[in-house]
Motif scaffolding. Sequence first.
Motif, PDB file in Angstrom:
ATOM      1  N   MET A  69       0.860  -1.187   0.000  1.00 27.33           N
ATOM      2  CA  MET A  69       0.000   0.000   0.000  1.00 27.33           C
ATOM      3  C   MET A  69       0.890   1.228   0.000  1.00 27.33           C
ATOM      4  SD  MET A  69      -3.162   0.928   2.560  1.00 27.33           S
ATOM      5  CE  MET A  69      -4.479   2.026   1.992  1.00 27.33           C
ATOM      6  N   ALA A  70       1.103   1.781  -1.177  1.00 26.17           N
ATOM      7  CA  ALA A  70       1.955   2.955  -1.364  1.00 26.17           C
ATOM      8  C   ALA A  70       1.449   3.737  -2.564  1.00 26.17           C
ATOM      9  CB  ALA A  70       3.411   2.549  -1.558  1.00 26.17           C
ATOM     10  N   GLY A  71       1.729   5.022  -2.560  1.00 31.63           N
ATOM     11  CA  GLY A  71       1.297   5.887  -3.652  1.00 31.63           C
ATOM     12  C   GLY A  71       0.614   7.147  -3.153  1.00 31.63           C
ATOM     13  N   ALA A  72       0.055   7.093  -1.937  1.00 32.29           N
ATOM     14  CA  ALA A  72      -0.632   8.278  -1.410  1.00 32.29           C
ATOM     15  C   ALA A  72       0.320   9.449  -1.241  1.00 32.29           C
ATOM     16  CB  ALA A  72      -1.302   7.952  -0.072  1.00 32.29           C
ATOM     17  N   ASN A  73       1.525   9.188  -0.751  1.00 33.87           N
ATOM     18  CA  ASN A  73       2.460  10.296  -0.539  1.00 33.87           C
ATOM     19  C   ASN A  73       2.952  10.887  -1.849  1.00 33.87           C
ATOM     20  OD1 ASN A  73       2.434  10.375   2.311  1.00 33.87           O
ATOM     21  ND2 ASN A  73       3.721   8.556   2.379  1.00 33.87           N
ATOM     22  N   ASP A  74       3.076  10.068  -2.895  1.00 31.85           N
ATOM     23  CA  ASP A  74       3.405  10.596  -4.220  1.00 31.85           C
ATOM     24  C   ASP A  74       2.329  11.590  -4.660  1.00 31.85           C
ATOM     25  OD1 ASP A  74       5.406   8.135  -5.574  1.00 31.85           O
ATOM     26  OD2 ASP A  74       4.156   7.661  -3.859  1.00 31.85           O
ATOM     27  N   MET A  75       1.051  11.158  -4.541  1.00 31.12           N
ATOM     28  CA  MET A  75      -0.048  11.990  -5.018  1.00 31.12           C
ATOM     29  C   MET A  75      -0.309  13.166  -4.089  1.00 31.12           C
ATOM     30  SD  MET A  75      -0.809  10.600  -7.865  1.00 31.12           S
ATOM     31  CE  MET A  75      -2.283  11.526  -8.265  1.00 31.12           C
ATOM     32  N   ALA A  76      -0.092  12.987  -2.784  1.00 29.36           N
ATOM     33  CA  ALA A  76      -0.271  14.107  -1.846  1.00 29.36           C
ATOM     34  C   ALA A  76       0.709  15.231  -2.159  1.00 29.36           C
ATOM     35  CB  ALA A  76      -0.102  13.629  -0.412  1.00 29.36           C
ATOM     36  N   ALA A  77       1.931  14.863  -2.536  1.00 20.62           N
ATOM     37  CA  ALA A  77       2.913  15.880  -2.914  1.00 20.62           C
ATOM     38  C   ALA A  77       2.450  16.643  -4.149  1.00 20.62           C
ATOM     39  CB  ALA A  77       4.275  15.235  -3.159  1.00 20.62           C
ATOM     40  N   ALA A  78       1.870  15.925  -5.113  1.00 25.44           N
ATOM     41  CA  ALA A  78       1.347  16.588  -6.307  1.00 25.44           C
ATOM     42  C   ALA A  78       0.169  17.483  -5.951  1.00 25.44           C
ATOM     43  CB  ALA A  78       0.936  15.541  -7.338  1.00 25.44           C
ATOM     44  N   PHE A  79      -0.684  17.016  -5.047  1.00 26.72           N
ATOM     45  CA  PHE A  79      -1.832  17.808  -4.604  1.00 26.72           C
ATOM     46  C   PHE A  79      -1.373  19.093  -3.921  1.00 26.72           C
ATOM     47  CE2 PHE A  79      -4.746  18.849  -1.075  1.00 26.72           C
ATOM     48  CZ  PHE A  79      -5.922  19.081  -1.785  1.00 26.72           C
ATOM     49  N   SER A  81       1.488  20.671  -4.240  1.00 21.56           N
ATOM     50  CA  SER A  81       2.272  21.562  -5.094  1.00 21.56           C
ATOM     51  C   SER A  81       1.546  21.980  -6.366  1.00 21.56           C
ATOM     52  CB  SER A  81       3.591  20.893  -5.473  1.00 21.56           C
ATOM     53  OG  SER A  81       3.351  19.732  -6.245  1.00 21.56           O
ATOM     54  N   GLY A  82       0.390  21.368  -6.624  1.00 25.15           N
ATOM     55  CA  GLY A  82      -0.337  21.669  -7.850  1.00 25.15           C
ATOM     56  C   GLY A  82       0.261  21.033  -9.076  1.00 25.15           C
ATOM     57  N   ASP A  83       1.060  19.973  -8.888  1.00 27.25           N
ATOM     58  CA  ASP A  83       1.653  19.267 -10.030  1.00 27.25           C
ATOM     59  C   ASP A  83       0.586  18.469 -10.786  1.00 27.25           C
ATOM     60  OD1 ASP A  83       4.122  20.261  -9.418  1.00 27.25           O
ATOM     61  OD2 ASP A  83       4.838  18.449  -8.419  1.00 27.25           O
ATOM     62  N   PRO A  86      -2.013  13.236 -13.512  1.00 28.75           N
ATOM     63  CA  PRO A  86      -1.789  12.085 -14.401  1.00 28.75           C
ATOM     64  C   PRO A  86      -0.320  11.706 -14.533  1.00 28.75           C
ATOM     65  CG  PRO A  86      -3.438  13.533 -15.345  1.00 28.75           C
ATOM     66  CD  PRO A  86      -2.864  14.259 -14.155  1.00 28.75           C
ATOM     67  N   ALA A  87       0.578  12.700 -14.568  1.00 28.81           N
ATOM     68  CA  ALA A  87       2.001  12.388 -14.684  1.00 28.81           C
ATOM     69  C   ALA A  87       2.498  11.683 -13.428  1.00 28.81           C
ATOM     70  CB  ALA A  87       2.801  13.671 -14.926  1.00 28.81           C
ATOM     71  N   THR A  88       2.060  12.153 -12.264  1.00 25.78           N
ATOM     72  CA  THR A  88       2.451  11.506 -11.010  1.00 25.78           C
ATOM     73  C   THR A  88       1.878  10.100 -10.944  1.00 25.78           C
ATOM     74  OG1 THR A  88       2.506  13.649  -9.898  1.00 25.78           O
ATOM     75  CG2 THR A  88       2.413  11.689  -8.500  1.00 25.78           C
ATOM     76  N   ALA A  89       0.638   9.956 -11.382  1.00 29.38           N
ATOM     77  CA  ALA A  89       0.007   8.637 -11.375  1.00 29.38           C
ATOM     78  C   ALA A  89       0.753   7.663 -12.293  1.00 29.38           C
ATOM     79  CB  ALA A  89      -1.452   8.743 -11.799  1.00 29.38           C
ATOM     80  N   ARG A  90       1.225   8.137 -13.422  1.00 37.67           N
ATOM     81  CA  ARG A  90       2.000   7.249 -14.316  1.00 37.67           C
ATOM     82  C   ARG A  90       3.270   6.780 -13.632  1.00 37.67           C
ATOM     83  NH1 ARG A  90       0.050  10.940 -18.195  1.00 37.67           N
ATOM     84  NH2 ARG A  90       1.953  12.207 -18.124  1.00 37.67           N
ATOM     85  N   SER A  91       3.909   7.672 -12.886  1.00 37.33           N
ATOM     86  CA  SER A  91       5.108   7.296 -12.151  1.00 37.33           C
ATOM     87  C   SER A  91       4.779   6.257 -11.080  1.00 37.33           C
ATOM     88  CB  SER A  91       5.736   8.535 -11.515  1.00 37.33           C
ATOM     89  OG  SER A  91       6.850   8.190 -10.719  1.00 37.33           O
TER      90      SER A  91
END
Length: 205
Positions: A69-79, A81-83, A86-91
């Motif tokens: 269970m990982a990925g929330a912190n990747d997307m939270a950072a995008a949220f 910073s306004g990144d 979709p690009a973060t999700a692909r990563s």
Amino acid sequence: MVVTLGDSVPAGTACDCTPFPDLYAHRASPGATSINLAEPGFDTTDVQEQLDAGDVRADIRAANVVILMAGANDMAAAFDSGDDYPATARSVRTTVSSIVDTVRREHSGPVEVLVLGYWNVVADGAVGLSTYGPDGLAEARQATRDCNDALRQAAESSGATYLDTSVAFTGDPTGLLAADGDHPNAAGHRAIADLLEKQWPFRPA
């Protein structure tokens, strides 16, 4: 044996309770061992790098089930910073697929790998509404959908099984969340363990 990789949610942060991977393992088999390697703050790259450690690989080789269970912190950072979501999700998709592939390569026999999605990648319920407002909470849910789509696709492409935990947090999830609104409380962890027990057919020895 159940081995868990991931972030603060499976680690049990802010709960002061038994986290869901341990609950699930012990329900599935009273004598089952649960090795919870999840770490607060970990994103998918951190989990991938964690697999370089020899003791972690030894645990993976001994596992009957690996929960990821990982990925929330990747997307939270995008949220935050306004990144581009979709690009973060692909990563996230690429890295999670790589993690599952590494687990399978490392394991000498068959191993069941379960990839868990999220109900929200940031705070939810009353705290989320107070922090972000209705529009911000709607935006957070879009980031969560993108994250979960990536996790589901990664699971499908790598032969793992995807489990959507949001079905345990339908409606107002406040009562299942810790005071920070970001992590499950004891009831939330029980709800995830219930979902695992109900939907995951494998029972570790």
